[in-house]
Design a protein around this motif. Structure first.
Motif, PDB file in Angstrom:
ATOM      1  N   ALA A  16       0.832  -1.207   0.000  1.00 57.39           N
ATOM      2  CA  ALA A  16       0.000   0.000   0.000  1.00 57.39           C
ATOM      3  C   ALA A  16       0.867   1.258   0.000  1.00 57.39           C
ATOM      4  O   ALA A  16       0.531   2.241  -0.667  1.00 57.39           O
ATOM      5  N   ALA A  17       1.985   1.239   0.713  1.00 56.08           N
ATOM      6  CA  ALA A  17       2.881   2.396   0.739  1.00 56.08           C
ATOM      7  C   ALA A  17       3.426   2.685  -0.658  1.00 56.08           C
ATOM      8  O   ALA A  17       3.473   3.841  -1.088  1.00 56.08           O
ATOM      9  N   ALA A  18       3.814   1.647  -1.374  1.00 57.53           N
ATOM     10  CA  ALA A  18       4.331   1.826  -2.734  1.00 57.53           C
ATOM     11  C   ALA A  18       3.266   2.416  -3.651  1.00 57.53           C
ATOM     12  O   ALA A  18       3.543   3.323  -4.447  1.00 57.53           O
ATOM     13  N   VAL A  19       2.041   1.926  -3.530  1.00 56.89           N
ATOM     14  CA  VAL A  19       0.948   2.442  -4.362  1.00 56.89           C
ATOM     15  C   VAL A  19       0.651   3.892  -4.003  1.00 56.89           C
ATOM     16  O   VAL A  19       0.438   4.735  -4.886  1.00 56.89           O
ATOM     17  N   LEU A  20       0.656   4.216  -2.720  1.00 55.00           N
ATOM     18  CA  LEU A  20       0.379   5.588  -2.295  1.00 55.00           C
ATOM     19  C   LEU A  20       1.406   6.565  -2.858  1.00 55.00           C
ATOM     20  O   LEU A  20       1.044   7.631  -3.368  1.00 55.00           O
ATOM     21  N   VAL A  21       2.676   6.218  -2.771  1.00 62.93           N
ATOM     22  CA  VAL A  21       3.713   7.114  -3.288  1.00 62.93           C
ATOM     23  C   VAL A  21       3.542   7.299  -4.793  1.00 62.93           C
ATOM     24  O   VAL A  21       3.647   8.416  -5.306  1.00 62.93           O
ATOM     25  N   LEU A 102      -7.290  -2.832   2.848  1.00 60.75           N
ATOM     26  CA  LEU A 102      -6.122  -2.102   2.377  1.00 60.75           C
ATOM     27  C   LEU A 102      -5.414  -2.872   1.265  1.00 60.75           C
ATOM     28  O   LEU A 102      -5.021  -2.302   0.244  1.00 60.75           O
ATOM     29  N   LYS A 103      -5.296  -4.180   1.437  1.00 64.42           N
ATOM     30  CA  LYS A 103      -4.667  -5.014   0.407  1.00 64.42           C
ATOM     31  C   LYS A 103      -5.481  -4.988  -0.874  1.00 64.42           C
ATOM     32  O   LYS A 103      -4.937  -4.847  -1.967  1.00 64.42           O
ATOM     33  N   GLU A 104      -6.794  -5.092  -0.757  1.00 67.36           N
ATOM     34  CA  GLU A 104      -7.657  -5.054  -1.938  1.00 67.36           C
ATOM     35  C   GLU A 104      -7.518  -3.728  -2.670  1.00 67.36           C
ATOM     36  O   GLU A 104      -7.402  -3.687  -3.893  1.00 67.36           O
ATOM     37  N   TRP A 105      -7.482  -2.628  -1.911  1.00 67.77           N
ATOM     38  CA  TRP A 105      -7.315  -1.317  -2.539  1.00 67.77           C
ATOM     39  C   TRP A 105      -5.978  -1.232  -3.269  1.00 67.77           C
ATOM     40  O   TRP A 105      -5.911  -0.782  -4.420  1.00 67.77           O
ATOM     41  N   ALA A 106      -4.912  -1.666  -2.617  1.00 64.80           N
ATOM     42  CA  ALA A 106      -3.583  -1.596  -3.237  1.00 64.80           C
ATOM     43  C   ALA A 106      -3.515  -2.471  -4.484  1.00 64.80           C
ATOM     44  O   ALA A 106      -2.969  -2.057  -5.510  1.00 64.80           O
ATOM     45  N   ASP A 107      -4.096  -3.663  -4.421  1.00 61.20           N
ATOM     46  CA  ASP A 107      -4.091  -4.561  -5.581  1.00 61.20           C
ATOM     47  C   ASP A 107      -4.862  -3.949  -6.743  1.00 61.20           C
ATOM     48  O   ASP A 107      -4.431  -4.022  -7.893  1.00 61.20           O
ATOM     49  N   GLN A 108      -6.000  -3.350  -6.463  1.00 63.05           N
ATOM     50  CA  GLN A 108      -6.803  -2.726  -7.516  1.00 63.05           C
ATOM     51  C   GLN A 108      -6.101  -1.503  -8.086  1.00 63.05           C
ATOM     52  O   GLN A 108      -6.166  -1.247  -9.286  1.00 63.05           O
ATOM     53  N   SER A 109      -5.432  -0.748  -7.232  1.00 59.84           N
ATOM     54  CA  SER A 109      -4.747   0.461  -7.681  1.00 59.84           C
ATOM     55  C   SER A 109      -3.556   0.139  -8.569  1.00 59.84           C
ATOM     56  O   SER A 109      -3.170   0.941  -9.397  1.00 59.84           O
TER      57      SER A 109
END
Length: 151
Positions: A16-21, A102-109
């Motif tokens: 999630a941190a990687a996706v956020l950045v 959070l994992k689902e959001w990061a995977d989708q993003s």
């Protein structure tokens, strides 16, 4: 720490941190921030003050990245990713029930959007060919020309 459903909280936080950045540098930041706000609010122990504090940290990271010089962004992105890993890891330690969302959001993003990607418009291309590749292309010593007789 691994949850009962097999999720490693720190791996979820790192993803999630990687996706956020990555989202901080794109137009998708607003939707990423809204998603994180929903996740923070659903955290079991989340009160309004702690949600606002989590969001302030995200907003500060976003501002730092976007106000940085282009030459500094790569190094700053790595540092911000580490800072967000710590922030999200701490959040998940207190709210492990938020890990699947959070994992689902990061995977989708991480999935490419339907409109994202390479778009090519080729006009007035007589006598040559166009090669469009999604990754690196290596031809070695090979030279590829237009087939004979076709124009």
């Amino acid at each position: 720490m691994i949850m009962g459903d097999g999720l490693d909280l720190m791996q979820v936080a790192a993803g999630a941190a990687a996706v956020l950045v990555a989202d901080m540098a794109k137009k998708s930041w607003k939707s990423a921030r809204e998603a994180m706000e929903r996740i923070f609010k659903r955290g079991g122990a989340a009160d309004e003050a702690s949600v606002e504090q989590e969001l302030r940290l995200l907003d500060t990271a976003h501002r730092r990245l976007n106000e940085s010089k282009e030459s500094e962004r790569k190094d700053l992105s790595k540092r911000l990713e580490q800072e967000l890993l710590i922030q999200l890891g701490a959040f998940l330690q207190k709210n492990p029930e938020s890990a699947p969302e959070l994992k689902e959001w990061a995977d989708q993003s991480e999935q490419p959007e339907a409109v994202a990607g390479v778009q090519a418009v080729v006009r007035d291309n007589t006598g040559s060919q166009v090669l469009i590749a999604g990754r690196d292309v290596s031809t070695g010593n090979f030279t590829y020309g237009a087939p004979k007789g076709e124009k």
